[in-house]
Design a protein around this motif. Sequence first.
Motif, mmCIF file in Angstrom:
data_model
loop_
_atom_site.group_PDB
_atom_site.id
_atom_site.type_symbol
_atom_site.label_atom_id
_atom_site.label_comp_id
_atom_site.label_asym_id
_atom_site.label_seq_id
_atom_site.Cartn_x
_atom_site.Cartn_y
_atom_site.Cartn_z
ATOM 1 N N PHE A 6 29.322 66.114 32.253
ATOM 2 C CA PHE A 6 29.861 67.047 33.244
ATOM 3 C C PHE A 6 30.234 66.291 34.522
ATOM 4 O O PHE A 6 29.469 65.506 35.065
ATOM 5 C CB PHE A 6 28.840 68.134 33.584
ATOM 6 N N CYS A 7 31.451 66.543 35.000
ATOM 7 C CA CYS A 7 31.950 65.930 36.233
ATOM 8 C C CYS A 7 32.099 67.005 37.311
ATOM 9 O O CYS A 7 33.020 67.832 37.246
ATOM 10 C CB CYS A 7 33.296 65.247 35.998
ATOM 11 N N PRO A 8 31.223 66.997 38.333
ATOM 12 C CA PRO A 8 31.353 67.954 39.435
ATOM 13 C C PRO A 8 32.209 67.429 40.585
ATOM 14 O O PRO A 8 32.347 68.092 41.605
ATOM 15 C CB PRO A 8 29.899 68.132 39.876
ATOM 16 N N GLY A 9 32.725 66.221 40.426
ATOM 17 C CA GLY A 9 33.523 65.621 41.495
ATOM 18 C C GLY A 9 32.810 64.508 42.215
ATOM 19 O O GLY A 9 33.375 63.871 43.115
ATOM 20 N N HIS A 10 31.533 64.274 41.838
ATOM 21 C CA HIS A 10 30.789 63.182 42.456
ATOM 22 C C HIS A 10 29.663 62.761 41.519
ATOM 23 O O HIS A 10 29.324 63.465 40.563
ATOM 24 C CB HIS A 10 30.223 63.596 43.817
ATOM 25 N N TYR A 11 29.057 61.591 41.835
ATOM 26 C CA TYR A 11 27.961 61.052 41.015
ATOM 27 C C TYR A 11 26.928 60.467 41.961
ATOM 28 O O TYR A 11 27.232 59.562 42.753
ATOM 29 C CB TYR A 11 28.512 59.960 40.084
ATOM 30 N N ASP A 12 25.721 60.995 41.906
ATOM 31 C CA ASP A 12 24.655 60.533 42.791
ATOM 32 C C ASP A 12 23.830 59.463 42.086
ATOM 33 O O ASP A 12 23.340 59.668 40.959
ATOM 34 C CB ASP A 12 23.759 61.706 43.199
ATOM 35 N N PHE A 13 23.669 58.335 42.755
ATOM 36 C CA PHE A 13 22.916 57.222 42.151
ATOM 37 C C PHE A 13 22.250 56.410 43.254
ATOM 38 O O PHE A 13 22.910 55.972 44.215
ATOM 39 C CB PHE A 13 23.871 56.326 41.349
ATOM 40 N N ALA A 14 20.959 56.204 43.101
ATOM 41 C CA ALA A 14 20.161 55.355 44.004
ATOM 42 C C ALA A 14 20.387 55.713 45.473
ATOM 43 O O ALA A 14 20.508 54.838 46.337
ATOM 44 C CB ALA A 14 20.480 53.878 43.760
ATOM 45 N N GLY A 15 20.436 57.016 45.753
ATOM 46 C CA GLY A 15 20.577 57.462 47.127
ATOM 47 C C GLY A 15 21.995 57.416 47.663
ATOM 48 O O GLY A 15 22.217 57.694 48.843
ATOM 49 N N CYS B 49 34.542 61.133 42.628
ATOM 50 C CA CYS B 49 35.627 61.123 41.651
ATOM 51 C C CYS B 49 36.937 61.335 42.413
ATOM 52 O O CYS B 49 36.948 61.958 43.487
ATOM 53 C CB CYS B 49 35.435 62.228 40.620
ATOM 54 N N TRP B 50 38.020 60.825 41.862
ATOM 55 C CA TRP B 50 39.309 60.998 42.551
ATOM 56 C C TRP B 50 39.699 62.480 42.607
ATOM 57 O O TRP B 50 40.414 62.905 43.524
ATOM 58 C CB TRP B 50 40.410 60.185 41.873
ATOM 59 N N ALA B 51 39.215 63.283 41.613
ATOM 60 C CA ALA B 51 39.473 64.727 41.613
ATOM 61 C C ALA B 51 38.346 65.399 42.388
ATOM 62 O O ALA B 51 37.218 65.489 41.891
ATOM 63 C CB ALA B 51 39.551 65.255 40.192
ATOM 64 N N ARG B 52 38.619 65.837 43.578
ATOM 65 C CA ARG B 52 37.564 66.344 44.458
ATOM 66 C C ARG B 52 36.802 67.515 43.845
ATOM 67 O O ARG B 52 35.599 67.645 44.027
ATOM 68 C CB ARG B 52 38.159 66.770 45.799
ATOM 69 N N GLY B 53 37.494 68.353 43.088
ATOM 70 C CA GLY B 53 36.835 69.498 42.461
ATOM 71 C C GLY B 53 36.191 69.166 41.133
ATOM 72 O O GLY B 53 35.530 70.026 40.524
ATOM 73 N N GLY B 54 36.346 67.944 40.671
ATOM 74 C CA GLY B 54 35.742 67.523 39.409
ATOM 75 C C GLY B 54 36.612 67.849 38.205
ATOM 76 O O GLY B 54 37.619 68.565 38.301
ATOM 77 N N HIS B 55 36.212 67.339 37.031
ATOM 78 C CA HIS B 55 36.946 67.553 35.780
ATOM 79 C C HIS B 55 36.206 68.472 34.817
ATOM 80 O O HIS B 55 36.704 68.753 33.723
ATOM 81 C CB HIS B 55 37.171 66.209 35.067
ATOM 82 N N GLY B 56 35.003 68.900 35.204
ATOM 83 C CA GLY B 56 34.219 69.702 34.273
ATOM 84 C C GLY B 56 33.664 68.822 33.162
ATOM 85 O O GLY B 56 33.345 67.654 33.375
ATOM 86 N N ARG B 57 33.548 69.384 31.962
ATOM 87 C CA ARG B 57 32.973 68.645 30.842
ATOM 88 C C ARG B 57 34.066 67.814 30.161
ATOM 89 O O ARG B 57 35.103 68.346 29.773
ATOM 90 C CB ARG B 57 32.319 69.591 29.834
#
Length: 607
Positions: A349-358, A363-371
């Motif tokens: 699932f792509c919500p438009g961002h990825y949180d890692f190590a704080g 993602c280039w698509a601000r609203g995300g791509h979904g699944r």
Amino acid sequence: MAEAHGDRELEFQKLGRRTFLLLGVQGAGLALLGGWYYNLQVVNGQRHRLKADDNRVAVRLTEPMRGRILDRDGQILATNKKSFEVFLDPSLIQNGSETIAKLTDILNLSGEEQIRLRSALALAESGARPIMVRADVIWGQFARLEYLRNQIDGLVTSVGHYRSYPQGPQTAHLVGYVGRVSKRELEREDDETLQIPTAKIGKTGVERGFDKLMRGRHGLREIEVNSKGVELRELSVRPNIPGKDINLTIDVKLQTMAMELLGAEVGAICLMDAHQGDLLALASSPTFDPNAFVGGISQENWDALRENQQTPLVNKAVQGVYPPGSTFKTVVLAAALAEKLVRPDEEIFCPGHYDFAGNRFHCWARGGHGRVDGVTAIAQSCDVYFYHLGELLGIDRLARFAKQYGLGQRFDINLVETNGALLPTPQWKKRVLDKPWYPGETINMSIGQGRLLMTPLQMAVMTARIATGKPTLPRLTKSQPSMQNNLFIDDSGLQLVREGMDMVVNNATGTAHASQLGPGFGKMLGKTGTVQVRRITAAERRQGIRKNDELPWKLRDHAMFVAIAGPAGQELAMSVVIEHGGSGSNDAAPKAKSMMEFALVHLGLQA
């Protein structure tokens, strides 16, 4: 009595044999002496008399004809043309200023040329080679010099040849150019051919990489000259050996098309046979005219080229280094599938961002791509999907697979300008920067950003290996290897990667759908890349990211596209890089479409 007579007879016979042997040896010696004397007095007598008479025998090296450079069909990329050349022999000059004044009157020497000649004459040592005055004298001036040669001390004239590049700027970076031999090059090269005043040496490109093959071997002329250095007659000749022609894999029509498509853009197009490794086009823009360098480029023109911010002297196809951006996602997916870290149909699932190590990676698509699964992630270039794969792979496995696809490798195609770019690893960072590797760097690298750098040539090779699953090597001549036999490519995930590249171009949701090939050309597979060259702050993200056309040229994104097309077993691989071009889908992909269609027709590979 009879016995004594027999002894005397035997002794006489022995004496006769000894005398005959002695006379024979003496006769042979006299014959050799007579032969030497005949050679000295009759055959070479005139030469020795001349040497004894004011040293009027001169030995001149004759320059060999340099080999040509041809394309795959025999089209000329570099050749030689006749020239009228003028030199000065310092050992025969009584008054340098007077000689220069006479030459200036006939040749209209510039102030810069006069200063150069005065300096060269002042520094000339005993036995110094002749000094070049001018290599491209027009016929009228040359004829006048010949008529007045007895009135000009030290004048030496010659009918030689100069290098010519019929394709001009279209092949400038690839073919390179020749120039006068520098003092450093003379000291480095143990070759008398370079001692000839008119000798040229390859400075860049193919001219430099294949210089020794094209150079040939000098000849010798022993001539009689008068006290002013005027040639009277020829005494002996040893012919020179012409240099070898170099036949390249390049197709000049494809090269010209690539240059026309680049136009005023800054960037490169590389086209190659994905199976054989033949480089068909290596285009770099902006360019220059190599003919300007042959006789020595002016300081003004040289400064203009060097100070141009678009670096026209850099061969961007093999020398320019860029983050590959999303084109590298093809390798990341191939690695994760080969390592079985993700299933072919597994969705993330792509919500438009990825949180890692704080840290939050966007993602280039601000609203995300979904699944999205792997094929869809390639087609829509979902950053979050590849952040996840980067975390699963880790830097060591990611770097190992990247090497399989040619990253970090300097390909030996006899172009000294070829750059190996950079495949960063924890070991590299510790050795060069003395800093540890942070996991967040792996996340950034998984979308082709960060410290990872590639040349357009490396991108084309990466794409060829994705197309074939084989360790194809690029080559400029048929004698160069086409396969890296000591390298294994794990191709278990490549079919899915190619399906994703198919969707990039041939599916309505793909990032380069507008650049699919026309009817009758078959499918083109591709991958877009848009490479950010500036840091976007959180404040700018909140207010709205500025568009490329609102930014200075140097701050705009690079545009990338890699492509595969052609019948099975005959695929072509291509990379297109446009510096600060905007976006891969809008700026690089359309050029790839036009280039690929032209190449398929030209090579007879259309569907």
